[in-house]
Design a protein around this motif. Sequence first.
Motif, PDB file in Angstrom:
ATOM      1  N   TRP A   1       7.981   4.162  12.060  1.00  0.00           N
ATOM      2  CA  TRP A   1       8.618   5.033  11.072  1.00  0.00           C
ATOM      3  C   TRP A   1       7.720   5.201   9.841  1.00  0.00           C
ATOM      4  O   TRP A   1       7.557   6.313   9.315  1.00  0.00           O
ATOM      5  CB  TRP A   1       9.971   4.459  10.655  1.00  0.00           C
ATOM      6  N   GLN A   2       7.147   4.099   9.383  1.00  0.00           N
ATOM      7  CA  GLN A   2       6.293   4.148   8.200  1.00  0.00           C
ATOM      8  C   GLN A   2       5.041   4.981   8.467  1.00  0.00           C
ATOM      9  O   GLN A   2       4.634   5.808   7.631  1.00  0.00           O
ATOM     10  CB  GLN A   2       5.913   2.719   7.812  1.00  0.00           C
TER      11      GLN A   2
ATOM     12  N   MET B   1      11.471   8.862   6.288  1.00  0.00           N
ATOM     13  CA  MET B   1      10.824   8.107   7.357  1.00  0.00           C
ATOM     14  C   MET B   1      10.003   6.948   6.794  1.00  0.00           C
ATOM     15  O   MET B   1      10.065   5.815   7.293  1.00  0.00           O
ATOM     16  CB  MET B   1       9.925   9.039   8.180  1.00  0.00           C
ATOM     17  N   THR B   2       9.238   7.220   5.753  1.00  0.00           N
ATOM     18  CA  THR B   2       8.414   6.167   5.155  1.00  0.00           C
ATOM     19  C   THR B   2       9.279   5.063   4.569  1.00  0.00           C
ATOM     20  O   THR B   2       9.006   3.867   4.750  1.00  0.00           O
ATOM     21  CB  THR B   2       7.500   6.749   4.067  1.00  0.00           C
TER      22      THR B   2
ATOM     23  N   MET C   1       0.826  -1.203   0.000  1.00  0.00           N
ATOM     24  CA  MET C   1       0.000   0.000   0.000  1.00  0.00           C
ATOM     25  C   MET C   1       0.865   1.259   0.000  1.00  0.00           C
ATOM     26  O   MET C   1       0.600   2.216  -0.741  1.00  0.00           O
ATOM     27  CB  MET C   1      -0.916  -0.027   1.220  1.00  0.00           C
ATOM     28  N   ALA C   2       1.922   1.270   0.815  1.00  0.00           N
ATOM     29  CA  ALA C   2       2.817   2.414   0.855  1.00  0.00           C
ATOM     30  C   ALA C   2       3.582   2.560  -0.462  1.00  0.00           C
ATOM     31  O   ALA C   2       3.841   3.677  -0.919  1.00  0.00           O
ATOM     32  CB  ALA C   2       3.802   2.270   2.015  1.00  0.00           C
ATOM     33  N   ALA C   3       3.938   1.432  -1.088  1.00  0.00           N
ATOM     34  CA  ALA C   3       4.644   1.489  -2.367  1.00  0.00           C
ATOM     35  C   ALA C   3       3.781   2.122  -3.450  1.00  0.00           C
ATOM     36  O   ALA C   3       4.258   2.923  -4.264  1.00  0.00           O
ATOM     37  CB  ALA C   3       5.077   0.084  -2.785  1.00  0.00           C
ATOM     38  N   VAL C   4       2.487   1.779  -3.466  1.00  0.00           N
ATOM     39  CA  VAL C   4       1.568   2.397  -4.429  1.00  0.00           C
ATOM     40  C   VAL C   4       1.482   3.897  -4.191  1.00  0.00           C
ATOM     41  O   VAL C   4       1.490   4.706  -5.129  1.00  0.00           O
ATOM     42  CB  VAL C   4       0.172   1.748  -4.319  1.00  0.00           C
TER      43      VAL C   4
ATOM     44  N   MET D   1      12.648  -1.583   7.133  1.00  0.00           N
ATOM     45  CA  MET D   1      12.772  -2.277   8.411  1.00  0.00           C
ATOM     46  C   MET D   1      11.635  -3.276   8.610  1.00  0.00           C
ATOM     47  O   MET D   1      11.855  -4.420   9.035  1.00  0.00           O
ATOM     48  CB  MET D   1      12.789  -1.254   9.556  1.00  0.00           C
ATOM     49  N   THR D   2      10.419  -2.860   8.291  1.00  0.00           N
ATOM     50  CA  THR D   2       9.262  -3.731   8.458  1.00  0.00           C
ATOM     51  C   THR D   2       9.382  -4.972   7.590  1.00  0.00           C
ATOM     52  O   THR D   2       9.165  -6.108   8.046  1.00  0.00           O
ATOM     53  CB  THR D   2       7.973  -2.976   8.098  1.00  0.00           C
ATOM     54  N   GLN D   3       9.735  -4.787   6.327  1.00  0.00           N
ATOM     55  CA  GLN D   3       9.773  -5.913   5.400  1.00  0.00           C
ATOM     56  C   GLN D   3      10.905  -6.877   5.717  1.00  0.00           C
ATOM     57  O   GLN D   3      10.719  -8.101   5.688  1.00  0.00           O
ATOM     58  CB  GLN D   3       9.901  -5.396   3.966  1.00  0.00           C
TER      59      GLN D   3
END
Length: 481
Positions: free
Chosen positions: A109-110, A147-148, A43-46, A154-156
């Motif tokens: 962070w995201q 930050m995103t 979702m963030a990548a989109v 880190m999450t992935q």
Amino acid sequence: MTARRHILTRFALSALPFSDAGSEALPLRQLLRLSLFQVSVGMAAVMLLGTLNRVMIVELGLSAFLVAAMIALPVLVAPFRALLGFKSDTYRSSIGWKRIPYLWFGTLWQFGGLAIMPFSLLVLSGYEQISVPPFTGEAAAALAFVMTGLGMHMTQTAGLALAADRATDETRPRVVALLYVAFLAGMLVSAILIGWLLRDFEAVKLIQVVQATAVATLALNVIALWKQESLNPTTKEERAAPTPTFSDAWSDLSKGGTAGRLLAAVFLGTMAFNMQDVLLEPYGGEILGLSVSKTTLLTASWAIGAIAAFALAARWLTEGINPTRMAARGVLAGVAAFSAVIFASPLGSAPLFFAGALGIGFGGGLFAVATLTTAMTLPVTDIAGRGLALGAWGAAQATAQGLSTALGGGIRDAVDMLATSGALGEALNDPATGYSVVYHVEIGLLFLTLIALGPLVRRTDRPSYRPEPKEARIGLADFPT
């Protein structure tokens, strides 16, 4: 009755390929819940690579180079993915958690980056109702993107390492494959939803959509990480014991010679497939006259192509194809896809443009699956753990993606300035010239990728690289990004 039950079980496993991904250590319900972190990253990548770059260039009137530079900022932290993975391998907390702390802080962070992003973009665009000191917009936007990007990395890295840790040797290929599909599904669904919400663009609506994405990110990731890592308290002496150094672990990972060549091929291929990330939607809007809603669907087309590539790769791997040769097929598919995008402008054909976007997703997905299958043979030892391997792969891909994004925007701006000024002649005095040059450069990089893949064919053309049919029906052993 037993025979009938056996037939029904076999039918379920064939109709639902991920139904056998669960195990006693990682039940299917927990696995599906864990996969939500991939949905949030997709979702963030989109949002970063699809919707926002189009909005910033077309609706907000920002320079393509400035937009590309902002989107490429996460590349500054991408090389640290290997270090993050290594740290999660060796982290020792008093309650025994290793991956969850990195997954949680990556989520924060995201969330923080997405929360402040819409306001920073409005300031950057010179929104008339906001008065701020000079360069405040640039600084705020840069902070939001960094930050995103850091949160996504880190999450992935931590999430995939956690899933690989909990899975058994038998189910690990199907577990990580499910996470890969979850990432693509997250991109597909969010692209359609965001495109529908922004069909009538307004600044206030942009703020609402981006901040809703931030809230959804936090909610999905909290649900994903809840009770996924068991408590295993450690003593003070265990936490004080010396840990392996990063240099030793990296040296252990790179033994054998194949790793360096493989990472070089991945770097070139990622550059080739991702230089258009910041330009594809503006190309559709500026050259073909497509709306924000329609150009956002380009990401959905890309995701459909990638999912189709994954399904085809699973079949080919079952048949014992050399994965490096399969990567070359993905590269050739990319050449055809970029050619379709180039010809969409003189022909004025939106369907050809969408077909090109689907082909880019197909070629890039096939290339990723194939090279990741080759990466199955990279050594993973007690020193070089799974987190380091996932992080190193992610670092190579993310670094190439960030550099290619900035380079693509810079080339487009420079060529466009020359073309519209008449310096390149009357025939090239067209807004599409800058975009076309970038796509031609990507085709050239694809041929360089074929050259880099050549020696890997000889090194990987051995029976030990061919997966057993049971594990190959889904595909991947490890998927780091």
